[in-house]
Design a protein around this motif. Structure first.
Motif, PDB file in Angstrom:
ATOM      1  N   ARG A 119       0.594  -1.121  -0.002  1.00 51.14           N
ATOM      2  CA  ARG A 119       0.070  -0.483  -0.029  1.00 51.14           C
ATOM      3  C   ARG A 119       1.037   1.295   0.541  1.00 51.14           C
ATOM      4  NH1 ARG A 119      -5.180   1.624  -1.830  1.00 51.14           N
ATOM      5  NH2 ARG A 119      -5.495  -1.109  -0.638  1.00 51.14           N
ATOM      6  N   ALA A 120       2.054   1.189   0.743  1.00 48.46           N
ATOM      7  CA  ALA A 120       3.065   2.680   0.719  1.00 48.46           C
ATOM      8  C   ALA A 120       3.557   2.740  -0.822  1.00 48.46           C
ATOM      9  CB  ALA A 120       4.275   1.812   1.817  1.00 48.46           C
ATOM     10  N   HIS A 121       4.002   1.833  -1.148  1.00 49.76           N
ATOM     11  CA  HIS A 121       4.017   1.574  -2.033  1.00 49.76           C
ATOM     12  C   HIS A 121       3.485   2.317  -3.323  1.00 49.76           C
ATOM     13  CE1 HIS A 121       8.769  -0.141  -2.098  1.00 49.76           C
ATOM     14  NE2 HIS A 121       7.871  -1.545  -1.708  1.00 49.76           N
ATOM     15  N   TRP A 122       2.423   1.949  -3.486  1.00 46.96           N
ATOM     16  CA  TRP A 122       0.733   2.204  -4.428  1.00 46.96           C
ATOM     17  C   TRP A 122       0.793   4.049  -4.192  1.00 46.96           C
ATOM     18  CZ3 TRP A 122      -4.018   4.368  -2.850  1.00 46.96           C
ATOM     19  CH2 TRP A 122      -4.506   5.099  -4.000  1.00 46.96           C
ATOM     20  N   LEU A 123       0.624   4.700  -3.257  1.00 45.17           N
ATOM     21  CA  LEU A 123       0.341   5.701  -2.482  1.00 45.17           C
ATOM     22  C   LEU A 123       1.535   6.777  -2.735  1.00 45.17           C
ATOM     23  CD1 LEU A 123      -0.238   5.458   1.609  1.00 45.17           C
ATOM     24  CD2 LEU A 123      -1.436   5.849  -0.194  1.00 45.17           C
ATOM     25  N   THR A 124       2.852   6.411  -3.355  1.00 47.20           N
ATOM     26  CA  THR A 124       3.806   7.205  -4.277  1.00 47.20           C
ATOM     27  C   THR A 124       3.702   6.805  -4.948  1.00 47.20           C
ATOM     28  OG1 THR A 124       5.111   4.660  -4.066  1.00 47.20           O
ATOM     29  CG2 THR A 124       5.607   6.339  -2.463  1.00 47.20           C
ATOM     30  N   THR A 125       2.705   6.256  -6.104  1.00 48.08           N
ATOM     31  CA  THR A 125       2.469   6.591  -7.353  1.00 48.08           C
ATOM     32  C   THR A 125       1.286   7.340  -7.891  1.00 48.08           C
ATOM     33  OG1 THR A 125       0.331   5.593  -7.137  1.00 48.08           O
ATOM     34  CG2 THR A 125       2.061   3.618  -7.728  1.00 48.08           C
ATOM     35  N   PRO A 126       1.132   8.500  -9.355  1.00 47.55           N
ATOM     36  CA  PRO A 126       0.710   9.116  -9.138  1.00 47.55           C
ATOM     37  C   PRO A 126      -1.026   9.308  -8.872  1.00 47.55           C
ATOM     38  CG  PRO A 126       2.015   8.811 -11.498  1.00 47.55           C
ATOM     39  CD  PRO A 126       2.340   7.640 -10.479  1.00 47.55           C
ATOM     40  N   ALA A 127      -1.394   7.621  -9.169  1.00 45.57           N
ATOM     41  CA  ALA A 127      -2.583   7.508  -8.795  1.00 45.57           C
ATOM     42  C   ALA A 127      -2.809   7.400  -6.959  1.00 45.57           C
ATOM     43  CB  ALA A 127      -3.163   5.965  -8.984  1.00 45.57           C
ATOM     44  N   GLY A 128      -2.301   6.954  -6.209  1.00 47.76           N
ATOM     45  CA  GLY A 128      -2.751   7.288  -4.551  1.00 47.76           C
ATOM     46  C   GLY A 128      -1.962   8.182  -3.817  1.00 47.76           C
ATOM     47  N   ARG A 129      -1.064   9.114  -4.825  1.00 48.01           N
ATOM     48  CA  ARG A 129      -0.139  10.580  -3.875  1.00 48.01           C
ATOM     49  C   ARG A 129      -1.369  11.377  -3.437  1.00 48.01           C
ATOM     50  NH1 ARG A 129       3.544  10.919  -8.319  1.00 48.01           N
ATOM     51  NH2 ARG A 129       4.945   9.888  -7.903  1.00 48.01           N
ATOM     52  N   PRO A 130      -2.778  11.908  -4.331  1.00 47.86           N
ATOM     53  CA  PRO A 130      -3.747  12.276  -3.966  1.00 47.86           C
ATOM     54  C   PRO A 130      -4.643  11.799  -2.860  1.00 47.86           C
ATOM     55  CG  PRO A 130      -4.035  12.476  -5.667  1.00 47.86           C
ATOM     56  CD  PRO A 130      -2.461  11.309  -5.958  1.00 47.86           C
ATOM     57  N   PHE A 131      -4.512  10.727  -2.721  1.00 48.84           N
ATOM     58  CA  PHE A 131      -5.067   9.539  -1.728  1.00 48.84           C
ATOM     59  C   PHE A 131      -4.342   9.879  -0.303  1.00 48.84           C
ATOM     60  CE2 PHE A 131      -5.260   6.088   1.481  1.00 48.84           C
ATOM     61  CZ  PHE A 131      -7.348   6.716   1.426  1.00 48.84           C
ATOM     62  N   ALA A 132      -2.994   9.738   0.158  1.00 55.80           N
ATOM     63  CA  ALA A 132      -2.148  10.269   0.682  1.00 55.80           C
ATOM     64  C   ALA A 132      -2.565  11.477   1.643  1.00 55.80           C
ATOM     65  CB  ALA A 132      -0.682  10.013   0.051  1.00 55.80           C
ATOM     66  N   ARG A 133      -2.169  12.748   0.686  1.00 53.68           N
ATOM     67  CA  ARG A 133      -1.755  13.740   1.072  1.00 53.68           C
ATOM     68  C   ARG A 133      -3.459  14.095   1.524  1.00 53.68           C
ATOM     69  NH1 ARG A 133       0.019  18.267   2.969  1.00 53.68           N
ATOM     70  NH2 ARG A 133      -0.895  19.800   1.929  1.00 53.68           N
ATOM     71  N   GLY A 134      -4.491  13.564   0.156  1.00 50.30           N
ATOM     72  CA  GLY A 134      -6.094  14.068   1.439  1.00 50.30           C
ATOM     73  C   GLY A 134      -5.403  13.544   3.185  1.00 50.30           C
ATOM     74  N   THR A 135      -5.490  11.822   2.696  1.00 54.44           N
ATOM     75  CA  THR A 135      -5.222  11.858   4.453  1.00 54.44           C
ATOM     76  C   THR A 135      -4.376  12.318   5.342  1.00 54.44           C
ATOM     77  OG1 THR A 135      -5.552   9.236   3.331  1.00 54.44           O
ATOM     78  CG2 THR A 135      -4.625   9.882   5.902  1.00 54.44           C
ATOM     79  N   VAL A 136      -3.230  12.564   5.292  1.00 57.93           N
ATOM     80  CA  VAL A 136      -2.475  13.696   5.602  1.00 57.93           C
ATOM     81  C   VAL A 136      -3.258  15.154   5.980  1.00 57.93           C
ATOM     82  CG1 VAL A 136      -0.356  15.200   5.798  1.00 57.93           C
ATOM     83  CG2 VAL A 136      -0.004  12.673   5.396  1.00 57.93           C
ATOM     84  N   LEU A 137      -3.799  16.117   5.219  1.00 51.14           N
ATOM     85  CA  LEU A 137      -5.174  16.629   5.417  1.00 51.14           C
ATOM     86  C   LEU A 137      -5.970  17.087   6.376  1.00 51.14           C
ATOM     87  CD1 LEU A 137      -4.813  18.053   1.713  1.00 51.14           C
ATOM     88  CD2 LEU A 137      -3.844  19.119   4.088  1.00 51.14           C
ATOM     89  N   ALA A 138      -6.392  15.599   6.103  1.00 47.93           N
ATOM     90  CA  ALA A 138      -7.969  15.396   6.891  1.00 47.93           C
ATOM     91  C   ALA A 138      -7.326  14.783   8.539  1.00 47.93           C
ATOM     92  CB  ALA A 138      -8.455  13.809   6.890  1.00 47.93           C
ATOM     93  N   ALA A 139      -6.122  14.468   8.810  1.00 46.99           N
ATOM     94  CA  ALA A 139      -5.755  14.576   9.945  1.00 46.99           C
ATOM     95  C   ALA A 139      -5.358  15.267  10.305  1.00 46.99           C
ATOM     96  CB  ALA A 139      -4.726  13.215  10.350  1.00 46.99           C
ATOM     97  N   ALA A 140      -4.590  16.597   9.065  1.00 49.28           N
ATOM     98  CA  ALA A 140      -4.592  17.571  10.252  1.00 49.28           C
ATOM     99  C   ALA A 140      -5.743  18.533  10.672  1.00 49.28           C
ATOM    100  CB  ALA A 140      -3.666  18.590   9.433  1.00 49.28           C
ATOM    101  N   ARG A 141      -6.403  18.382   9.989  1.00 51.39           N
ATOM    102  CA  ARG A 141      -8.603  19.524  10.862  1.00 51.39           C
ATOM    103  C   ARG A 141      -8.730  19.027  11.807  1.00 51.39           C
ATOM    104  NH1 ARG A 141     -12.864  21.111   6.448  1.00 51.39           N
ATOM    105  NH2 ARG A 141     -13.826  21.927   8.099  1.00 51.39           N
TER     106      ARG A 141
END
Length: 173
Positions: A119-141
């Protein structure tokens, strides 16, 4: 008429891979592997503490040391870090001095776990990056709304109205 070779750049180091010299084999020498990671987390944040306990329960391919951010232990291990910044965002430090922040920090934590490495490898792909960024933003909020602001240098923060576990109005979604 040779084929043009595009040079790739490592997402971790930002540098192109080293060229292969004749007789060295087909795998270019790269940076030494990460053998241990230190996760600096906010010990005053209920979400951060929950995730710390979750990380501890997982089978680790790379050992994770979980250290409260801004603590005496964190300052002893990493005197060069901006410790105020480590309280504001998750920071992970590799055994060779690599520093990961924000989405990269979460991804490297998942990469260290047996069950979540793919899953971590997928999160570094163009398809996964927006999901990773969105998750971090949601946690920060969530953190911004769940934790009351503290005065700089304060040892304790005041609890929000209704106590630390009161419902939080996250506004319109």
């Amino acid at each position: 008429m040779g084929r043009a070779h595009a040079r790739t750049v490592s997402a971790v180091t930002g540098t192109p891979p080293a060229p292969v010299r004749p007789g060295e084999g087909s795998v270019p020498p790269g940076p030494a592997p990460v053998r241990r990671l230190t996760v600096l987390y906010d010990a005053q944040c209920p979400l951060c503490v929950h995730l710390r306990h979750w990380l501890q329960r997982q089978r680790q391919l790379v050992p994770l040391d979980l250290v409260p951010a801004g603590s005496a232990e964190a300052r002893r291990r990493f005197p060069e870090l901006d410790h105020a910044a480590t309280l504001a965002e998750i920071t992970v430090v590799g055994d060779l001095g690599q520093v990961y922040r924000e989405a990269a920090a979460w991804i490297v934590c998942l990469w260290a776990l047996a069950k979540y490495r793919s899953r971590a490898h997928w999160l570094t792909t163009p398809a996964g990056r927006p999901f990773a960024r969105g998750t971090v933003l949601a946690a920060a909020r969530y953190r911004a709304r769940a934790l009351p602001p503290c005065a700089p240098g304060a040892r304790e923060c005041a609890a929000p109205p209704g106590g630390p576990w009161a419902p939080v109005n996250l506004g319109p979604w």
